[in-house]
Write a protein that holds these residues in place. Structure first.
Motif, mmCIF file in Angstrom:
data_model
loop_
_atom_site.group_PDB
_atom_site.id
_atom_site.type_symbol
_atom_site.label_atom_id
_atom_site.label_comp_id
_atom_site.label_asym_id
_atom_site.label_seq_id
_atom_site.Cartn_x
_atom_site.Cartn_y
_atom_site.Cartn_z
ATOM 1 N N GLU A 194 0.831 -1.196 0.000
ATOM 2 C CA GLU A 194 0.000 0.000 0.000
ATOM 3 C C GLU A 194 0.873 1.257 0.000
ATOM 4 O OE1 GLU A 194 -2.151 -3.415 1.452
ATOM 5 O OE2 GLU A 194 -0.348 -2.455 2.243
ATOM 6 N N GLY A 195 0.379 2.287 -0.656
ATOM 7 C CA GLY A 195 1.092 3.554 -0.685
ATOM 8 C C GLY A 195 2.251 3.589 -1.643
ATOM 9 N N ALA A 196 2.317 2.614 -2.563
ATOM 10 C CA ALA A 196 3.365 2.592 -3.587
ATOM 11 C C ALA A 196 2.699 2.383 -4.940
ATOM 12 C CB ALA A 196 4.370 1.479 -3.324
ATOM 13 N N TYR A 197 3.148 3.133 -5.945
ATOM 14 C CA TYR A 197 2.592 2.923 -7.276
ATOM 15 C C TYR A 197 2.914 1.512 -7.750
ATOM 16 C CZ TYR A 197 1.190 7.743 -8.165
ATOM 17 O OH TYR A 197 0.554 8.961 -8.127
ATOM 18 N N PRO A 198 1.927 0.777 -8.279
ATOM 19 C CA PRO A 198 2.168 -0.599 -8.693
ATOM 20 C C PRO A 198 2.785 -0.693 -10.082
ATOM 21 C CG PRO A 198 -0.122 -0.042 -9.078
ATOM 22 C CD PRO A 198 0.519 1.178 -8.429
ATOM 23 N N ALA A 295 3.494 -6.403 -17.978
ATOM 24 C CA ALA A 295 2.867 -5.662 -19.075
ATOM 25 C C ALA A 295 1.358 -5.608 -18.899
ATOM 26 C CB ALA A 295 3.235 -6.302 -20.409
ATOM 27 N N ALA A 296 0.732 -6.752 -18.623
ATOM 28 C CA ALA A 296 -0.725 -6.793 -18.505
ATOM 29 C C ALA A 296 -1.218 -5.955 -17.338
ATOM 30 C CB ALA A 296 -1.182 -8.244 -18.350
ATOM 31 N N GLU A 297 -0.582 -6.113 -16.182
ATOM 32 C CA GLU A 297 -1.069 -5.431 -14.987
ATOM 33 C C GLU A 297 -0.722 -3.947 -14.985
ATOM 34 O OE1 GLU A 297 -0.999 -9.495 -12.274
ATOM 35 O OE2 GLU A 297 0.484 -7.934 -11.884
ATOM 36 N N SER A 298 0.423 -3.582 -15.558
ATOM 37 C CA SER A 298 0.748 -2.159 -15.633
ATOM 38 C C SER A 298 -0.177 -1.454 -16.628
ATOM 39 C CB SER A 298 2.208 -1.948 -16.022
ATOM 40 O OG SER A 298 2.470 -2.424 -17.325
ATOM 41 N N TYR A 299 -0.525 -2.116 -17.733
ATOM 42 C CA TYR A 299 -1.421 -1.483 -18.701
ATOM 43 C C TYR A 299 -2.793 -1.240 -18.082
ATOM 44 C CZ TYR A 299 -4.115 -0.368 -22.807
ATOM 45 O OH TYR A 299 -4.934 0.283 -23.708
ATOM 46 N N GLU A 322 2.435 -0.699 -23.098
ATOM 47 C CA GLU A 322 1.390 -0.891 -24.103
ATOM 48 C C GLU A 322 1.354 -2.298 -24.671
ATOM 49 O OE1 GLU A 322 2.130 2.397 -26.753
ATOM 50 O OE2 GLU A 322 0.635 3.652 -25.703
ATOM 51 N N ARG A 323 2.403 -3.085 -24.469
ATOM 52 C CA ARG A 323 2.330 -4.490 -24.876
ATOM 53 C C ARG A 323 1.232 -5.228 -24.133
ATOM 54 N NH1 ARG A 323 8.865 -5.310 -24.620
ATOM 55 N NH2 ARG A 323 9.358 -4.359 -26.636
ATOM 56 N N GLY A 324 0.897 -4.736 -22.961
ATOM 57 C CA GLY A 324 -0.160 -5.382 -22.182
ATOM 58 C C GLY A 324 -1.541 -5.216 -22.774
#
Length: 444
Positions: A194-198, A295-299, A322-324
């Protein structure tokens, strides 16, 4: 001469040979020097000094300086994750739990450190805020490794005793190895996200870099709010595996020499070392052929921000995110299933071993100029990024734990030895790493 670690500095404080104000002053001088160019996005030494004066006697971190990666919320600050796309975001209202725990233990936050934008690269290059030069080579500016680039340099130069960071595919261990310090990636579930960009909720781990393994034990106990079960078992009581599939490929001469020399010293000390094939490592390419978790989760997280601010992203980061977009739901679900089966297979292969030993990364830090943003260098950048991530990312896919510690000679560029295993082997990895560090720091 190695910098004093946190434990030895606490002892000097106890003996009255230094004081916290002097330590903070020395750290501030380093942070403002050329050695820390592009390391800090923001410093707060005056506030840190006031906070340190109020730290109660006996606090584990004794008021000594710590740095936090720009991924973590710090009350009153805007968390930008090394990007200009977030500079207009609302300031954080509260500290991230990891930051809270460091401060509660008596750590004084001296600044926010630079990083790869959105933590999506192991190289450490940042086109927005500059790239912190690796302190290992005063003549040639070399990459620091990423994504926790500034944090590693802050610890390696003496600007902080602990560098709070994150590790999704090696982002703590890669810069630790290349900068000649210690980086511990704990089992992910042990520390709060929590409190951190994923980057990837499946793989992200909150952890830290330090100047010694014993400091890594302390930092982990604080961040995980748990006590490590200590063991003084000698190296002769441990059984190690050296996995030969891919993890030993493409080593440069310095890494190969340091790694083999370390194995010999461990063997001479009585450690049992077996070479094993571990063919499952080779299977990771096919398992992730439709795309990986990052890639999937960051997108999924960045999709809306890309529509609004995509032109402000580092193009090298944006293309990976964007590959995600092309990953189908059934492919993501199949990736989860395949990972679970793969973790079980690797666990069976490692049964009976206390740890696997590998080079953290197969090369020493190359010059920044080789991969700096610019025409014609993207191919070199992506090739280097894949090479740096190759070994440490195995541990993230395993949901495991790993520690990188220096194993190079004084006249060599930094080389990291990675000791690793599956989930919840954290205490064993920390204890045996203490023994390895003691062996390597003694005279041959």
């Amino acid at each position: 001469m190695p910098l004093p670690d946190l434990h030895s500095t606490r002892e000097r404080l106890r003996q009255g040979r230094t004081d916290v104000a002097a330590e903070l002053g020395a750290a501030a001088a380093v942070a403002r020097s050329a050695a820390c160019t592009h390391v800090f996005l923001k410093t707060r030494f005056e506030a840190a000094a006031a906070e340190a004066a109020a730290v109660p006697p006996g606090a584990p971190l004794a008021g000594l300086p710590v740095s936090i990666k720009d991924l973590f919320d710090f009350a009153g600050d805007v968390t930008t994750a090394g990007s200009v796309a977030l500079v207009d975001a609302e300031p954080a209202r509260v500290d991230a739990p990891a930051v809270q725990r460091l401060r509660a233990a008596g750590g004084t936050v001296v600044g926010r450190t630079n990083m790869t934008e959105f933590a999506f690269s192991g190289v450490g290059v940042n086109p927005h805020y500059g790239t912190p030069p690796n302190p290992c080579d005063p003549k040639t500016p070399r990459i620091p490794g990423g994504s926790s680039s500034g944090g590693a340099v802050s610890v390696a130069t003496g600007a902080a005793f602990i560098g709070l960071g994150s590790d999704t595919g090696g982002s703590i261990r890669i810069p630790a190895a290349l900068c000649g310090i210690v980086g511990f990636k704990n089992t992910a579930r042990l520390t709060p996200l929590e409190g951190a960009y994923p980057l990837s909720g499946t793989l992200d781990t909150v952890c830290a870099m330090t100047r010694s393994v014993r400091d890594a034990v302390l930092a982990h106990e604080i961040l995980a709010a748990r006590t490590v079960a200590r063991s003084d078992a000698p190296l002769s009581g441990y059984r190690f595996a050296v996995a030969t599939t891919q993890l030993l490929d493409d080593m440069d001469a310095t890494v190969a020499r340091a790694f083999q020399r370390t194995l010999r010293r461990l063997g001479d000390a009585g450690a049992r070392i077996d070479e094993i094939p571990l063919p499952q490592v080779h299977e990771l390419g096919s398992i992730q052929s439709a795309g990986g978790f990052a890639a999937a989760e960051s997108y999924a997280w960045h999709r809306q921000l890309l529509l609004q601010e995509g032109s402000r992203y580092d193009p090298r980061v944006r293309v990976r995110i964007e590959r995600g977009a092309g990953m189908k739901a059934y492919e993501y679900i199949e990736l989860q299933r395949a990972r679970g089966a793969w973790v079980r297979e690797v666990g069976q292969a490692l049964a009976g071993y206390d740890a696997v030993l590998s080079p953290t990364v197969p090369i020493v830090a190359p010059p920044i100029a080789d991969v700096a943003p610019g025409a014609g260098r993207d191919e070199a950048f992506f090739g280097l990024n894949a090479l740096l991530l190759r070994n440490p990312s195995v541990v993230n896919m395993l949901d495991g734990c790993a520690l990188s510690l220096p194993c190079h000679a004084p006249d060599e560029l930094p080389v990291g030895l990675m000791a690793w295993h599956g989930a919840l082997h954290d205490d064993a990895i920390l204890n045996l790493s203490v023994q390895i560090e003691n062996l390597l720091s003694s005279k041959a």
